[in-house]
Design a protein around this motif. Sequence first.
Motif, PDB file in Angstrom:
ATOM      1  N   TYR A  75      57.623  27.392  62.764  1.00 16.84           N
ATOM      2  CA  TYR A  75      58.837  26.740  62.250  1.00 16.84           C
ATOM      3  C   TYR A  75      59.373  25.758  63.286  1.00 16.84           C
ATOM      4  O   TYR A  75      59.732  24.631  62.945  1.00 16.84           O
ATOM      5  CB  TYR A  75      59.921  27.778  61.966  1.00 16.84           C
ATOM      6  CG  TYR A  75      59.844  28.504  60.654  1.00 16.84           C
ATOM      7  CD1 TYR A  75      58.646  28.959  60.128  1.00 16.84           C
ATOM      8  CD2 TYR A  75      60.996  28.776  59.933  1.00 16.84           C
ATOM      9  CE1 TYR A  75      58.594  29.659  58.927  1.00 16.84           C
ATOM     10  CE2 TYR A  75      60.966  29.469  58.734  1.00 16.84           C
ATOM     11  CZ  TYR A  75      59.761  29.901  58.242  1.00 16.84           C
ATOM     12  OH  TYR A  75      59.724  30.592  57.054  1.00 16.84           O
ATOM     13  N   ALA A  76      59.470  26.185  64.543  1.00 16.62           N
ATOM     14  CA  ALA A  76      60.007  25.329  65.603  1.00 16.62           C
ATOM     15  C   ALA A  76      59.169  24.068  65.773  1.00 16.62           C
ATOM     16  O   ALA A  76      59.711  22.970  65.946  1.00 16.62           O
ATOM     17  CB  ALA A  76      60.094  26.098  66.917  1.00 16.62           C
ATOM     18  N   GLU A  77      57.854  24.221  65.709  1.00 18.47           N
ATOM     19  CA  GLU A  77      56.970  23.064  65.854  1.00 18.47           C
ATOM     20  C   GLU A  77      57.154  22.086  64.690  1.00 18.47           C
ATOM     21  O   GLU A  77      57.300  20.877  64.900  1.00 18.47           O
ATOM     22  CB  GLU A  77      55.519  23.518  65.924  1.00 18.47           C
ATOM     23  CG  GLU A  77      54.537  22.380  66.111  1.00 18.47           C
ATOM     24  CD  GLU A  77      53.107  22.872  66.195  1.00 18.47           C
ATOM     25  OE1 GLU A  77      52.242  22.212  65.598  1.00 18.47           O
ATOM     26  OE2 GLU A  77      52.867  23.898  66.833  1.00 18.47           O
ATOM     27  N   GLU A 100      66.652  32.689  60.710  1.00 22.75           N
ATOM     28  CA  GLU A 100      67.124  31.336  60.427  1.00 22.75           C
ATOM     29  C   GLU A 100      66.400  30.759  59.202  1.00 22.75           C
ATOM     30  O   GLU A 100      65.174  30.736  59.148  1.00 22.75           O
ATOM     31  CB  GLU A 100      66.907  30.435  61.646  1.00 22.75           C
ATOM     32  CG  GLU A 100      67.614  29.116  61.551  1.00 22.75           C
ATOM     33  CD  GLU A 100      67.737  28.418  62.889  1.00 22.75           C
ATOM     34  OE1 GLU A 100      68.199  27.283  62.894  1.00 22.75           O
ATOM     35  OE2 GLU A 100      67.369  29.008  63.925  1.00 22.75           O
ATOM     36  N   ASP A 101      67.189  30.304  58.261  1.00 24.78           N
ATOM     37  CA  ASP A 101      66.648  29.729  57.027  1.00 24.78           C
ATOM     38  C   ASP A 101      66.037  28.359  57.328  1.00 24.78           C
ATOM     39  O   ASP A 101      66.678  27.492  57.920  1.00 24.78           O
ATOM     40  CB  ASP A 101      67.770  29.596  55.996  1.00 24.78           C
ATOM     41  CG  ASP A 101      67.276  29.102  54.665  1.00 24.78           C
ATOM     42  OD1 ASP A 101      66.979  27.892  54.555  1.00 24.78           O
ATOM     43  OD2 ASP A 101      67.197  29.912  53.730  1.00 24.78           O
ATOM     44  N   PHE A 102      64.798  28.182  56.911  1.00 30.32           N
ATOM     45  CA  PHE A 102      64.065  26.933  57.148  1.00 30.32           C
ATOM     46  C   PHE A 102      64.812  25.722  56.604  1.00 30.32           C
ATOM     47  O   PHE A 102      64.929  24.703  57.286  1.00 30.32           O
ATOM     48  CB  PHE A 102      62.683  27.039  56.493  1.00 30.32           C
ATOM     49  CG  PHE A 102      61.846  25.808  56.626  1.00 30.32           C
ATOM     50  CD1 PHE A 102      61.142  25.550  57.783  1.00 30.32           C
ATOM     51  CD2 PHE A 102      61.759  24.912  55.574  1.00 30.32           C
ATOM     52  CE1 PHE A 102      60.366  24.405  57.909  1.00 30.32           C
ATOM     53  CE2 PHE A 102      60.981  23.767  55.681  1.00 30.32           C
ATOM     54  CZ  PHE A 102      60.285  23.518  56.849  1.00 30.32           C
ATOM     55  N   PHE A 103      65.328  25.822  55.414  1.00 27.88           N
ATOM     56  CA  PHE A 103      65.988  24.686  54.780  1.00 27.88           C
ATOM     57  C   PHE A 103      67.350  24.408  55.407  1.00 27.88           C
ATOM     58  O   PHE A 103      67.730  23.250  55.575  1.00 27.88           O
ATOM     59  CB  PHE A 103      66.079  24.902  53.271  1.00 27.88           C
ATOM     60  CG  PHE A 103      64.716  25.015  52.635  1.00 27.88           C
ATOM     61  CD1 PHE A 103      63.924  23.896  52.438  1.00 27.88           C
ATOM     62  CD2 PHE A 103      64.209  26.257  52.275  1.00 27.88           C
ATOM     63  CE1 PHE A 103      62.648  24.006  51.883  1.00 27.88           C
ATOM     64  CE2 PHE A 103      62.942  26.378  51.724  1.00 27.88           C
ATOM     65  CZ  PHE A 103      62.159  25.244  51.529  1.00 27.88           C
ATOM     66  N   ALA A 149      67.975  24.862  58.439  1.00 24.84           N
ATOM     67  CA  ALA A 149      67.678  24.316  59.768  1.00 24.84           C
ATOM     68  C   ALA A 149      67.189  22.861  59.698  1.00 24.84           C
ATOM     69  O   ALA A 149      66.806  22.294  60.713  1.00 24.84           O
ATOM     70  CB  ALA A 149      66.639  25.182  60.459  1.00 24.84           C
ATOM     71  N   GLY A 150      67.191  22.280  58.505  1.00 21.43           N
ATOM     72  CA  GLY A 150      66.796  20.882  58.363  1.00 21.43           C
ATOM     73  C   GLY A 150      65.464  20.650  57.691  1.00 21.43           C
ATOM     74  O   GLY A 150      65.014  19.517  57.568  1.00 21.43           O
ATOM     75  N   GLY A 151      64.820  21.724  57.244  1.00 20.82           N
ATOM     76  CA  GLY A 151      63.531  21.587  56.588  1.00 20.82           C
ATOM     77  C   GLY A 151      63.668  21.068  55.168  1.00 20.82           C
ATOM     78  O   GLY A 151      64.718  21.197  54.544  1.00 20.82           O
ATOM     79  N   ASP A 152      62.610  20.468  54.687  1.00 21.77           N
ATOM     80  CA  ASP A 152      62.560  19.999  53.304  1.00 21.77           C
ATOM     81  C   ASP A 152      61.207  20.387  52.717  1.00 21.77           C
ATOM     82  O   ASP A 152      60.393  21.040  53.374  1.00 21.77           O
ATOM     83  CB  ASP A 152      62.793  18.490  53.225  1.00 21.77           C
ATOM     84  CG  ASP A 152      61.806  17.671  54.043  1.00 21.77           C
ATOM     85  OD1 ASP A 152      60.661  18.122  54.285  1.00 21.77           O
ATOM     86  OD2 ASP A 152      62.162  16.551  54.464  1.00 21.77           O
ATOM     87  N   SER A 153      60.957  20.003  51.486  1.00 25.10           N
ATOM     88  CA  SER A 153      59.727  20.427  50.818  1.00 25.10           C
ATOM     89  C   SER A 153      58.473  19.878  51.498  1.00 25.10           C
ATOM     90  O   SER A 153      57.455  20.570  51.561  1.00 25.10           O
ATOM     91  CB  SER A 153      59.751  20.043  49.344  1.00 25.10           C
ATOM     92  OG  SER A 153      59.878  18.644  49.193  1.00 25.10           O
ATOM     93  N   LEU A 154      58.536  18.686  52.012  1.00 27.71           N
ATOM     94  CA  LEU A 154      57.379  18.114  52.702  1.00 27.71           C
ATOM     95  C   LEU A 154      57.069  18.892  53.979  1.00 27.71           C
ATOM     96  O   LEU A 154      55.912  19.224  54.248  1.00 27.71           O
ATOM     97  CB  LEU A 154      57.619  16.634  53.008  1.00 27.71           C
ATOM     98  CG  LEU A 154      56.444  15.877  53.596  1.00 27.71           C
ATOM     99  CD1 LEU A 154      55.245  15.918  52.661  1.00 27.71           C
ATOM    100  CD2 LEU A 154      56.840  14.433  53.861  1.00 27.71           C
TER     101      LEU A 154
END
Length: 80
Positions: free
Chosen positions: A10-12, A23-26, A28-33
């Motif tokens: 996730y950090a990478e 910590e929720d991936f989304f 934390a700034g994550g998106d579908s891509l």
Amino acid sequence: MTVDELTLIYAEVLEAPGIAPDEDFFAAGGDSLLATRVLSAVYRAGGGELTFEDFVAHPTPAALSTLLIGRQASPLGVAP
């Protein structure tokens, strides 16, 4: 796949200095891509194949690790 291995992935992918196990991936700034990059990294690391729906339902390293461990323990490779 362990929580520690997943937090590193996730950090990478998120280019974040560190990710907490819960910590929720989304959030934390994550998106579908970026999520597809996580899924690919998990697969390449031997964690198994996941769907995007699996990832959305288990967006934290801790939850995803629990899912993957459950699948490894199941004779059919499907979480109970």
